[in-house]
Design a protein around this motif. Structure first.
Motif, PDB file in Angstrom:
ATOM      1  N   UNK A  26       0.810  -1.018  -0.060  1.00 22.12           N
ATOM      2  CA  UNK A  26      -0.096  -0.037   0.181  1.00 22.12           C
ATOM      3  C   UNK A  26       0.821   1.256   0.104  1.00 22.12           C
ATOM      4  N   UNK A  27       1.813   1.184   0.844  1.00 22.40           N
ATOM      5  CA  UNK A  27       3.004   2.276   0.751  1.00 22.40           C
ATOM      6  C   UNK A  27       3.663   2.505  -0.520  1.00 22.40           C
ATOM      7  N   UNK A  28       3.812   1.366  -1.172  1.00 21.08           N
ATOM      8  CA  UNK A  28       4.540   1.747  -2.624  1.00 21.08           C
ATOM      9  C   UNK A  28       3.455   2.239  -3.426  1.00 21.08           C
ATOM     10  N   UNK A  29       2.328   1.713  -3.455  1.00 19.13           N
ATOM     11  CA  UNK A  29       1.382   2.041  -4.516  1.00 19.13           C
ATOM     12  C   UNK A  29       1.067   3.706  -4.217  1.00 19.13           C
ATOM     13  N   UNK A  30       1.322   4.223  -3.181  1.00 21.52           N
ATOM     14  CA  UNK A  30       1.183   5.857  -3.096  1.00 21.52           C
ATOM     15  C   UNK A  30       2.341   6.537  -3.773  1.00 21.52           C
ATOM     16  N   UNK A  31       3.385   5.781  -3.954  1.00 19.97           N
ATOM     17  CA  UNK A  31       4.354   6.640  -4.897  1.00 19.97           C
ATOM     18  C   UNK A  31       3.860   6.778  -6.368  1.00 19.97           C
ATOM     19  N   UNK A  34       5.867   4.363  -8.933  1.00 19.76           N
ATOM     20  CA  UNK A  34       5.781   3.033  -8.467  1.00 19.76           C
ATOM     21  C   UNK A  34       4.997   1.967  -9.583  1.00 19.76           C
ATOM     22  N   UNK A  35       5.558   0.858  -9.631  1.00 22.19           N
ATOM     23  CA  UNK A  35       5.144  -0.364 -10.463  1.00 22.19           C
ATOM     24  C   UNK A  35       3.922  -0.942  -9.818  1.00 22.19           C
ATOM     25  N   UNK A  36       3.765  -0.686  -8.674  1.00 22.20           N
ATOM     26  CA  UNK A  36       2.612  -1.343  -7.855  1.00 22.20           C
ATOM     27  C   UNK A  36       1.475  -0.488  -8.001  1.00 22.20           C
ATOM     28  N   UNK A  37       0.370  -0.815  -8.388  1.00 20.89           N
ATOM     29  CA  UNK A  37      -0.622   0.411  -8.550  1.00 20.89           C
ATOM     30  C   UNK A  37      -1.694   0.149  -7.349  1.00 20.89           C
ATOM     31  N   UNK A  38      -2.488   1.029  -7.236  1.00 23.44           N
ATOM     32  CA  UNK A  38      -3.394   0.714  -6.181  1.00 23.44           C
ATOM     33  C   UNK A  38      -4.527  -0.437  -6.035  1.00 23.44           C
ATOM     34  N   UNK A  39      -4.653  -0.752  -7.436  1.00 24.58           N
ATOM     35  CA  UNK A  39      -5.430  -2.028  -7.639  1.00 24.58           C
ATOM     36  C   UNK A  39      -4.818  -3.177  -6.935  1.00 24.58           C
ATOM     37  N   UNK A  40      -3.449  -3.605  -7.355  1.00 26.30           N
ATOM     38  CA  UNK A  40      -2.560  -4.479  -6.748  1.00 26.30           C
ATOM     39  C   UNK A  40      -2.508  -4.678  -5.285  1.00 26.30           C
ATOM     40  N   UNK A  41      -2.549  -3.481  -4.821  1.00 25.48           N
ATOM     41  CA  UNK A  41      -2.380  -3.345  -3.309  1.00 25.48           C
ATOM     42  C   UNK A  41      -3.707  -3.715  -2.745  1.00 25.48           C
ATOM     43  N   UNK A 110     -12.491  -2.657  -2.599  1.00 24.73           N
ATOM     44  CA  UNK A 110     -12.781  -3.721  -3.505  1.00 24.73           C
ATOM     45  C   UNK A 110     -13.790  -3.327  -4.515  1.00 24.73           C
ATOM     46  N   UNK A 111     -14.765  -3.018  -3.884  1.00 24.25           N
ATOM     47  CA  UNK A 111     -16.016  -2.772  -4.438  1.00 24.25           C
ATOM     48  C   UNK A 111     -15.786  -1.403  -5.384  1.00 24.25           C
ATOM     49  N   UNK A 112     -15.065  -0.622  -5.028  1.00 20.68           N
ATOM     50  CA  UNK A 112     -14.588   0.492  -6.140  1.00 20.68           C
ATOM     51  C   UNK A 112     -13.611  -0.035  -7.198  1.00 20.68           C
ATOM     52  N   UNK A 113     -12.955  -1.124  -6.845  1.00 21.84           N
ATOM     53  CA  UNK A 113     -11.817  -1.787  -7.720  1.00 21.84           C
ATOM     54  C   UNK A 113     -10.430  -0.877  -7.385  1.00 21.84           C
ATOM     55  N   UNK A 114     -10.470   0.080  -6.439  1.00 20.02           N
ATOM     56  CA  UNK A 114      -9.200   0.676  -6.014  1.00 20.02           C
ATOM     57  C   UNK A 114      -9.718   1.478  -4.745  1.00 20.02           C
ATOM     58  N   UNK A 115      -8.819   1.885  -4.100  1.00 21.74           N
ATOM     59  CA  UNK A 115      -8.976   3.027  -2.872  1.00 21.74           C
ATOM     60  C   UNK A 115      -9.691   4.091  -3.684  1.00 21.74           C
ATOM     61  N   UNK A 116     -10.722   4.463  -2.845  1.00 19.88           N
ATOM     62  CA  UNK A 116     -11.532   5.530  -3.684  1.00 19.88           C
ATOM     63  C   UNK A 116     -10.926   7.085  -3.494  1.00 19.88           C
ATOM     64  N   UNK A 117      -9.996   7.200  -2.704  1.00 14.43           N
ATOM     65  CA  UNK A 117      -9.375   8.507  -2.430  1.00 14.43           C
ATOM     66  C   UNK A 117      -8.112   8.288  -1.716  1.00 14.43           C
ATOM     67  N   UNK A 118      -7.278   9.317  -1.619  1.00 15.97           N
ATOM     68  CA  UNK A 118      -5.801   9.296  -0.906  1.00 15.97           C
ATOM     69  C   UNK A 118      -6.193   9.010   0.406  1.00 15.97           C
ATOM     70  N   UNK A 119      -7.401   9.444   0.993  1.00 16.23           N
ATOM     71  CA  UNK A 119      -7.648   9.265   2.319  1.00 16.23           C
ATOM     72  C   UNK A 119      -7.800   7.681   2.602  1.00 16.23           C
ATOM     73  N   UNK A 123      -5.766   5.131   5.060  1.00 16.55           N
ATOM     74  CA  UNK A 123      -6.336   4.507   6.159  1.00 16.55           C
ATOM     75  C   UNK A 123      -5.972   2.883   5.923  1.00 16.55           C
ATOM     76  N   UNK A 124      -5.651   2.520   4.741  1.00 14.54           N
ATOM     77  CA  UNK A 124      -5.423   1.295   4.561  1.00 14.54           C
ATOM     78  C   UNK A 124      -3.607   1.367   4.978  1.00 14.54           C
ATOM     79  N   UNK A 125      -2.947   1.994   4.704  1.00 16.68           N
ATOM     80  CA  UNK A 125      -1.625   2.143   4.912  1.00 16.68           C
ATOM     81  C   UNK A 125      -1.461   1.792   6.737  1.00 16.68           C
ATOM     82  N   UNK A 126      -2.169   2.951   7.394  1.00 18.94           N
ATOM     83  CA  UNK A 126      -2.144   3.151   8.776  1.00 18.94           C
ATOM     84  C   UNK A 126      -3.020   1.893   9.410  1.00 18.94           C
ATOM     85  N   UNK A 127      -3.804   1.335   8.945  1.00 21.48           N
ATOM     86  CA  UNK A 127      -4.548   0.207   9.247  1.00 21.48           C
ATOM     87  C   UNK A 127      -3.477  -1.209   9.251  1.00 21.48           C
TER      88      UNK A 127
END
Length: 148
Positions: A26-31, A34-41, A110-119, A123-127
């Protein structure tokens, strides 16, 4: 009894390692580059959630089994051991309650197929960071209980 303890340790290793791995993804997907997309995370987080709840159930069952094997020799609640054990149980309950919230956030992403926002990503990173840290503290408390 050795097999129960081995299962307990392996389940904890899976829970801790998985939480750290998802936190890192999740942290990498924020960069931006990064080759890691939010969907992968999010997909990795979904897989971890299923594994987490399975290992949580296994940890509770094997933990009760371990405690049962020690039952005649368990120190009283007023002792140092009893206090550490009570703290550990409270942390387990807090972790499970917080994990329910984390799982619901992952399901929503997952329902949105990606994190809906930076928030949501934050939240996922902190969680997952909090989950990994809590599990590490539980391992430390278990070490104190096992070796005094």
């Amino acid at each position: 009894m050795l097999a129960v303890r081995l299962l307990h340790v392996l389940a904890m290793a899976l829970a801790v390692g998985g939480a750290v791995a998802v936190w890192w993804l999740v942290r990498r997907s924020e960069a931006r580059a990064s080759a890691v997309g939010p969907e992968t995370a999010v997909e990795t987080a979904v897989a971890y959630e299923a594994g987490f709840w399975a290992t949580a159930g296994l940890l509770v069952m094997t933990g009760v089994g371990n405690l049962g094997s020690l039952a005649p020799a368990v120190p009283p609640a007023e002792s140092f051991w009893g206090t550490v054990f009570a703290v550990k149980l409270l942390l387990v309950l807090g972790l499970l309650a917080a994990s329910l919230v984390r799982t619901l956030v992952v399901a929503r992403c997952r329902r949105a197929n990606r994190p809906e926002s930076a928030g949501a990503t934050r939240t996922l990173r902190v969680g997952y960071g909090a989950t990994a840290l809590s599990l590490a503290v539980l391992v430390a408390l278990a070490e104190v209980l096992a070796h005094g």
